[in-house]
Design an enzyme around this catalytic site. Structure first.
Site, PDB file in Angstrom:
ATOM      1  N   ARG A  64       0.794  -1.323  -0.429  1.00 51.31           N
ATOM      2  CA  ARG A  64       0.301   0.190  -0.010  1.00 51.31           C
ATOM      3  C   ARG A  64       0.833   1.483   0.246  1.00 51.31           C
ATOM      4  NH1 ARG A  64       1.598   1.848   4.350  1.00 51.31           N
ATOM      5  NH2 ARG A  64      -0.144   3.523   4.452  1.00 51.31           N
ATOM      6  N   GLY A  65       0.115   2.101   0.036  1.00 49.65           N
ATOM      7  CA  GLY A  65       0.513   3.670  -0.428  1.00 49.65           C
ATOM      8  C   GLY A  65       1.464   4.412  -1.435  1.00 49.65           C
ATOM      9  N   ALA A  66       0.744   5.537  -2.044  1.00 50.27           N
ATOM     10  CA  ALA A  66       0.861   5.696  -3.369  1.00 50.27           C
ATOM     11  C   ALA A  66       1.895   5.615  -4.246  1.00 50.27           C
ATOM     12  CB  ALA A  66       0.164   7.163  -3.241  1.00 50.27           C
ATOM     13  N   ARG A  98      -6.812  -0.152  -7.711  1.00 56.10           N
ATOM     14  CA  ARG A  98      -6.995   0.954  -6.388  1.00 56.10           C
ATOM     15  C   ARG A  98      -7.804   2.285  -7.387  1.00 56.10           C
ATOM     16  NH1 ARG A  98      -4.332   1.206  -0.275  1.00 56.10           N
ATOM     17  NH2 ARG A  98      -6.776   1.867  -0.162  1.00 56.10           N
ATOM     18  N   GLN A 212      -3.452   2.392  10.276  1.00 54.92           N
ATOM     19  CA  GLN A 212      -2.135   1.944   9.624  1.00 54.92           C
ATOM     20  C   GLN A 212      -1.325   3.251   9.843  1.00 54.92           C
ATOM     21  OE1 GLN A 212      -4.974   2.802   7.818  1.00 54.92           O
ATOM     22  NE2 GLN A 212      -5.299   2.177   6.368  1.00 54.92           N
ATOM     23  N   ASP A 253      -2.669  10.574  -1.744  1.00 52.99           N
ATOM     24  CA  ASP A 253      -2.894   9.624  -2.883  1.00 52.99           C
ATOM     25  C   ASP A 253      -2.568  10.281  -4.622  1.00 52.99           C
ATOM     26  OD1 ASP A 253      -3.077   6.224  -1.541  1.00 52.99           O
ATOM     27  OD2 ASP A 253      -3.150   8.090   0.222  1.00 52.99           O
ATOM     28  N   ASN A 263      -5.669  12.083   0.530  1.00 54.62           N
ATOM     29  CA  ASN A 263      -5.256  11.210   0.921  1.00 54.62           C
ATOM     30  C   ASN A 263      -6.116  10.645   2.554  1.00 54.62           C
ATOM     31  OD1 ASN A 263      -2.490  10.761   2.130  1.00 54.62           O
ATOM     32  ND2 ASN A 263      -2.999  11.757   4.455  1.00 54.62           N
ATOM     33  N   LYS A 264      -5.863   9.913   2.617  1.00 53.47           N
ATOM     34  CA  LYS A 264      -6.221   8.763   3.475  1.00 53.47           C
ATOM     35  C   LYS A 264      -6.948   9.439   4.781  1.00 53.47           C
ATOM     36  CE  LYS A 264      -5.732   5.082   4.642  1.00 53.47           C
ATOM     37  NZ  LYS A 264      -6.002   4.514   3.340  1.00 53.47           N
TER      38      LYS A 264
END
Length: 380
Positions: A64-66, A98, A212, A253, A263-264
């Site tokens: 995960r993570g852009a 995603r 996270q 993201d 973003n999250k």
């Protein structure tokens, strides 16, 4: 792969964190991932032998993570090519895994383009696969370099905004080596400040519903020797009110052409709090996260995830302590709203830090000018 050239201010240097690597055992090439759903309880590697396995890893947040999703997507195309699978089909599966993280599509398209360029020259399948792998590796290296430059620019910006002091920084979600080819985005700035002896405290939002921050950022802060404290997301307001936050650092993201940042989920409320309390709100992201084809924040597709992530609690190993799908914390059948991201408008953002420099104030014109200097801007 975390860059370990710099020493921390207390002489602590953790072992290299291997997050993603290409391997070639006798039975054929594979992509090996650190399974982030198992952290912090255990460090377990997940071996992907084909693209469907990688897609599952992406969708379950094992990877995960852009920025890292872009790297993983690129290696996924290379994996399909090396194993003789349909590259076009593989690229389509990966790009749709995603919807919000724009880097994923960027990495897939870039490596696929290298593959097709080599194939178009009639060099054969093996040469085309080699070209795809070389491009994926180049993307990996470039992201590590971008991470270092963002950390440098971010530290300089903090000194400009808050001169001559040690900082109490608040961060949300996870933005370290676990999301990057290097040491991360926002977390890399905090880590550099720590190594300079100027980090008083890193405040880590737990980041509900999948934690996270609690599982991953606290894990990275601990292994790097940072002074940190974990807090529930809804406790952040009291920290601002008490004057205990000097700046907020988050990742991204997707960044739209007008400077809106996805973003999250939970990032937007932090921006509102920061504005009210006159605290800098800083976004740290590589230019690969910029999507000039998305005109504004309302045009960003926000991923909606399963309501079970809200109505059930899972252990760090991804399953409940009782061995089922999760510990139920809401009435059976309770509906849940579970967007993976929210969008912060540019007027609430003090600055966007990229590997090409800092944008402040955040405007569409400034973003376009900065991206014109980079060969890595993302086009959807």
């Amino acid at each position: 792969m975390a860059d370990q050239d710099a020493q921390s201010s207390v002489g602590f240097e953790p072992p290299v964190l291997s997050v993603l690597r290409w391997d070639e055992p006798p039975e054929g090439p594979v992509l090996v991932l650190l399974d982030q759903t198992r952290l912090p309880a255990e460090e377990v590697e997940l071996v992907c032998t084909d693209v469907p396995a990688l897609v599952r890893a992406i969708q379950t947040l094992a990877v995960r993570g852009a920025p890292l999703l872009g790297i993983a997507g690129g290696y996924g195309v290379a994996l399909a090519a090396a194993r003789g699978f349909d590259v076009a089909e593989a690229a389509g599966l990966l790009e749709g895994a995603r919807p919000t993280a724009v880097n994923l599509g960027y990495g897939v398209r870039r490596v696929a383009a290298a593959y097709w360029a080599a194939a178009g020259k009639g060099e054969g399948d093996e040469a085309a696969a080699a070209a795809a792998l070389a491009e994926a590796r180049a993307l990996h290296r470039e992201d590590a370099q971008a991470s270092r430059r963002m950390a440098e620019y971010g530290e300089a910006l903090l000194e400009e905004l808050l001169p001559g002091r040690a900082y109490q920084l608040l961060t949300h979600c996870n933005t370290g080596a676990l999301v990057s080819g290097g040491e991360g985005t926002a977390f890399a700035v905090a880590l550099r400040v720590h190594r300079q002896g100027r980090l008083r405290r890193l405040w880590v939002d737990e980041t509900r519903p999948l934690l996270q921050g609690a599982r991953l950022t606290a894990y990275e802060a601990s292994r790097n020797g940072l002074a940190y404290s974990l807090l529930t997301d809804n406790a952040a307001g009291s920290l601002f009110a008490a004057g205990e936050v000097d700046a907020v650092l988050i990742g991204a993201d997707r960044i739209a052409a007008d400077g809106s940042v996805a973003n999250k989920v939970g990032s937007y409320p932090l921006a509102v709090l920061a504005r009210y309390h006159h605290v800098p709100f800083i976004v740290v992201a590589p230019t690969t996260t910029v999507d000039l084809e998305t005109p504004d924040g309302t045009s960003i597709i926000v991923e909606q995830r399963s309501g079970q992530e809200v109505t059930e609690l899972t252990s760090p190993r991804g399953v409940s302590a009782g061995g089922g799908g999760g510990i139920v914390v809401a009435p059976l059948g309770a509906p849940a709203y579970n967007p993976a991201f929210d969008v912060t408008p540019p007027e609430l953002i003090t600055a966007i830090v990229t590997e090409e420099g800092v944008i402040s104030p955040v405007t569409g014109v400034g973003l376009a000018e900065l991206c014109a200097r980079s060969s890595q801007v993302t086009i959807s």
